[in-house]
Design a protein around this motif. Sequence first.
Motif, PDB file in Angstrom:
ATOM      1  N   PRO A 143       0.825  -1.210   0.000  1.00  0.00           N
ATOM      2  CA  PRO A 143       0.000   0.000   0.000  1.00  0.00           C
ATOM      3  C   PRO A 143       0.857   1.256   0.000  1.00  0.00           C
ATOM      4  CG  PRO A 143      -0.082  -1.077   2.136  1.00  0.00           C
ATOM      5  CD  PRO A 143       0.619  -2.019   1.216  1.00  0.00           C
ATOM      6  N   ARG A 144       0.398   2.250  -0.751  1.00  0.00           N
ATOM      7  CA  ARG A 144       1.110   3.522  -0.841  1.00  0.00           C
ATOM      8  C   ARG A 144       0.220   4.621  -0.254  1.00  0.00           C
ATOM      9  NH1 ARG A 144       2.905   5.266  -6.360  1.00  0.00           N
ATOM     10  NH2 ARG A 144       0.685   4.970  -6.842  1.00  0.00           N
ATOM     11  N   PHE A 145       0.583   5.077   0.938  1.00  0.00           N
ATOM     12  CA  PHE A 145      -0.174   6.136   1.595  1.00  0.00           C
ATOM     13  C   PHE A 145       0.332   7.500   1.135  1.00  0.00           C
ATOM     14  CE2 PHE A 145      -0.379   2.510   4.444  1.00  0.00           C
ATOM     15  CZ  PHE A 145      -1.707   2.482   4.826  1.00  0.00           C
ATOM     16  N   LEU A 146      -0.601   8.393   0.827  1.00  0.00           N
ATOM     17  CA  LEU A 146      -0.216   9.763   0.549  1.00  0.00           C
ATOM     18  C   LEU A 146       0.234  10.428   1.845  1.00  0.00           C
ATOM     19  CD1 LEU A 146      -2.331   9.026  -1.821  1.00  0.00           C
ATOM     20  CD2 LEU A 146      -2.506  11.497  -2.091  1.00  0.00           C
ATOM     21  N   ALA A 147       0.983  11.501   1.722  1.00  0.00           N
ATOM     22  CA  ALA A 147       1.408  12.251   2.902  1.00  0.00           C
ATOM     23  C   ALA A 147       0.178  12.664   3.709  1.00  0.00           C
ATOM     24  CB  ALA A 147       2.210  13.475   2.484  1.00  0.00           C
ATOM     25  N   ASP A 148       0.335  12.685   5.029  1.00  0.00           N
ATOM     26  CA  ASP A 148      -0.813  12.920   5.898  1.00  0.00           C
ATOM     27  C   ASP A 148      -1.484  14.271   5.680  1.00  0.00           C
ATOM     28  OD1 ASP A 148      -0.210  10.478   6.927  1.00  0.00           O
ATOM     29  OD2 ASP A 148       0.268  11.161   8.954  1.00  0.00           O
ATOM     30  N   ASP A 149      -0.756  15.242   5.129  1.00  0.00           N
ATOM     31  CA  ASP A 149      -1.350  16.570   4.961  1.00  0.00           C
ATOM     32  C   ASP A 149      -2.012  16.761   3.604  1.00  0.00           C
ATOM     33  OD1 ASP A 149       0.994  16.492   3.513  1.00  0.00           O
ATOM     34  OD2 ASP A 149       1.637  18.515   4.060  1.00  0.00           O
ATOM     35  N   ILE A 150      -2.070  15.706   2.797  1.00  0.00           N
ATOM     36  CA  ILE A 150      -2.709  15.808   1.475  1.00  0.00           C
ATOM     37  C   ILE A 150      -4.158  15.363   1.565  1.00  0.00           C
ATOM     38  CG2 ILE A 150      -2.745  14.858  -0.868  1.00  0.00           C
ATOM     39  CD1 ILE A 150       0.236  14.822  -0.862  1.00  0.00           C
ATOM     40  N   ASP A 151      -5.054  16.226   1.104  1.00  0.00           N
ATOM     41  CA  ASP A 151      -6.465  15.850   1.055  1.00  0.00           C
ATOM     42  C   ASP A 151      -7.008  16.136  -0.338  1.00  0.00           C
ATOM     43  OD1 ASP A 151      -6.875  18.592   0.922  1.00  0.00           O
ATOM     44  OD2 ASP A 151      -7.724  18.771   2.935  1.00  0.00           O
ATOM     45  N   GLY A 152      -8.312  16.137  -0.480  1.00  0.00           N
ATOM     46  CA  GLY A 152      -8.925  16.274  -1.793  1.00  0.00           C
ATOM     47  C   GLY A 152      -8.619  17.582  -2.492  1.00  0.00           C
TER      48      GLY A 152
ATOM     49  N   ARG B  46      -3.375   2.804  11.062  1.00  0.00           N
ATOM     50  CA  ARG B  46      -1.993   2.598  10.614  1.00  0.00           C
ATOM     51  C   ARG B  46      -1.004   2.831  11.749  1.00  0.00           C
ATOM     52  NH1 ARG B  46      -0.061   7.414   7.229  1.00  0.00           N
ATOM     53  NH2 ARG B  46       0.056   8.158   9.389  1.00  0.00           N
ATOM     54  N   ASP B  47      -1.169   3.943  12.469  1.00  0.00           N
ATOM     55  CA  ASP B  47      -0.226   4.296  13.529  1.00  0.00           C
ATOM     56  C   ASP B  47      -0.325   3.353  14.723  1.00  0.00           C
ATOM     57  OD1 ASP B  47       0.495   6.353  11.870  1.00  0.00           O
ATOM     58  OD2 ASP B  47      -0.555   7.921  13.012  1.00  0.00           O
ATOM     59  N   ALA B  48      -1.479   2.699  14.881  1.00  0.00           N
ATOM     60  CA  ALA B  48      -1.649   1.725  15.957  1.00  0.00           C
ATOM     61  C   ALA B  48      -1.176   0.332  15.551  1.00  0.00           C
ATOM     62  CB  ALA B  48      -3.115   1.670  16.384  1.00  0.00           C
ATOM     63  N   GLY B  49      -0.656   0.206  14.340  1.00  0.00           N
ATOM     64  CA  GLY B  49      -0.178  -1.089  13.866  1.00  0.00           C
ATOM     65  C   GLY B  49      -1.279  -2.035  13.460  1.00  0.00           C
ATOM     66  N   LEU B  50      -2.478  -1.505  13.199  1.00  0.00           N
ATOM     67  CA  LEU B  50      -3.624  -2.340  12.863  1.00  0.00           C
ATOM     68  C   LEU B  50      -3.865  -2.429  11.356  1.00  0.00           C
ATOM     69  CD1 LEU B  50      -6.140  -0.991  15.549  1.00  0.00           C
ATOM     70  CD2 LEU B  50      -4.741  -3.067  15.672  1.00  0.00           C
ATOM     71  N   LEU B  51      -3.026  -1.739  10.575  1.00  0.00           N
ATOM     72  CA  LEU B  51      -3.277  -1.655   9.140  1.00  0.00           C
ATOM     73  C   LEU B  51      -2.020  -2.059   8.362  1.00  0.00           C
ATOM     74  CD1 LEU B  51      -5.808  -0.898   7.566  1.00  0.00           C
ATOM     75  CD2 LEU B  51      -4.921   1.413   7.318  1.00  0.00           C
TER      76      LEU B  51
ATOM     77  N   LEU C  74       1.577  10.208  -6.465  1.00  0.00           N
ATOM     78  CA  LEU C  74       1.672  10.552  -5.051  1.00  0.00           C
ATOM     79  C   LEU C  74       1.379   9.378  -4.129  1.00  0.00           C
ATOM     80  CD1 LEU C  74      -0.222  13.974  -5.098  1.00  0.00           C
ATOM     81  CD2 LEU C  74       2.238  13.572  -5.312  1.00  0.00           C
ATOM     82  N   GLY C  75       0.587   8.436  -4.603  1.00  0.00           N
ATOM     83  CA  GLY C  75       0.188   7.313  -3.773  1.00  0.00           C
ATOM     84  C   GLY C  75      -1.219   6.866  -4.130  1.00  0.00           C
ATOM     85  N   ASP C  76      -1.697   5.858  -3.417  1.00  0.00           N
ATOM     86  CA  ASP C  76      -3.004   5.290  -3.708  1.00  0.00           C
ATOM     87  C   ASP C  76      -4.039   5.565  -2.629  1.00  0.00           C
ATOM     88  OD1 ASP C  76      -2.014   3.966  -6.047  1.00  0.00           O
ATOM     89  OD2 ASP C  76      -1.104   2.459  -4.737  1.00  0.00           O
ATOM     90  N   ILE C  77      -3.598   5.886  -1.419  1.00  0.00           N
ATOM     91  CA  ILE C  77      -4.507   5.951  -0.272  1.00  0.00           C
ATOM     92  C   ILE C  77      -4.393   7.300   0.418  1.00  0.00           C
ATOM     93  CG2 ILE C  77      -5.085   4.929   1.966  1.00  0.00           C
ATOM     94  CD1 ILE C  77      -3.727   2.331   0.897  1.00  0.00           C
ATOM     95  N   VAL C  78      -5.503   8.008   0.506  1.00  0.00           N
ATOM     96  CA  VAL C  78      -5.538   9.256   1.265  1.00  0.00           C
ATOM     97  C   VAL C  78      -5.592   8.905   2.755  1.00  0.00           C
ATOM     98  CG1 VAL C  78      -6.766  11.402   1.686  1.00  0.00           C
ATOM     99  CG2 VAL C  78      -6.720  10.427  -0.619  1.00  0.00           C
ATOM    100  N   ALA C  79      -4.684   9.463   3.516  1.00  0.00           N
ATOM    101  CA  ALA C  79      -4.581   9.117   4.938  1.00  0.00           C
ATOM    102  C   ALA C  79      -5.586   9.913   5.754  1.00  0.00           C
ATOM    103  CB  ALA C  79      -3.157   9.353   5.441  1.00  0.00           C
TER     104      ALA C  79
END
Length: 352
Positions: A199-208, A248-253, A235-240
């Motif tokens: 999985p490729r997460f976009l940077a956390d500050d990127i939105d629509g 993700r940060d809890a290690g659940l993803l 940029l990635g596939d997944i909007v964070a």
Amino acid sequence: MTQHTDVVVVGGGQAGLAAGYHLRRQGLDHVILDAEAAPGGSWQHMWDSLHLFSPAEHSSLPGRLMPAQAGETYPDAGHVVDYLADYEKRYGLPVRHDTHVDAVRRAAGRLLVETDTGTWRARAVISSTGRWSRPFLPAVPGRGLFTGRQSHTVNYRSPAQFAGQRVIVVGGGNSGAQIAADLALDGRVEVTWVTQRPPRFLADDIDGRALFDVATARRRALDIGRDDPGGVASLGDIVAVPPVRAARDAGLLTAKPMFARLAADGAQWDDGSRSGADAVIWCTGFRPALTHLAPLNLRGPRGLIPTDGTRALGEPRLHLLGYGDWTGPASATLIGVGRTARDAVREITQLS
């Protein structure tokens, strides 16, 4: 009995309403035929926890800003449904709900639109049926052998549907990540998330907002002959969005690679490992809903209709709106569809 109008719009979701707005501004007689029984398009069928990627002011159709939702930075799907219903009413758009379009055919320089309630004759047709009604299921070995429950994104509502079960979520896009996060954070479901590639997460500050700007810049570059800058896919596939970040940060993803096959009781990988499952949720995307256009015989490679912008190359009286970058940059989004709707209507006004 056949009714006559300048333009028939097939589909009354966000793309159809944007088309209606511009048709109304141009003074063109039109009708919007929508299979849904109520306003809101596919948004009324989304899962309970779904929120937009962008704030309300950056998620608006032409002419009417979406109001903010109290207590929410990113509005939920129910708020979008309310906005679309208000938009339809505010502009007096001629939407005929619960009307199913069966076929579009050529007839003496016009197009005939056949529905379950009668036939319309028009100078032009705008098809804006989207993708939601055509979920895609991949041909995975053993899919027919699995004895558990198989669902698709279109069927998912909440973790309560799967409480106490082992669930495999398949798909590395936004829906796969969001549904896997929704289930994992709930705590009542044992989740295995599998993806075709890491999985490729976009940077956390990127939105629509940023994604729309990137998609628009790519289209402008291509239109003037510059090299492809890559667009959103670079940029990635997944909007964070917040729940995805939390999981993700809890290690659940943490995703596993795609399994090789399904068995009666779960999934199997080529290395011999197995994962038992009570259910599989296929977050594997959609195909454009174009069966009503089959009589026009326009399909080209990969089942898509070749277009110049939104106009079908093989039928200049047909425009396709809101299906994604294929028919305009970001045209499958609330904020992006207005521009391509305007351009389509402008071309229609020039038809004889």
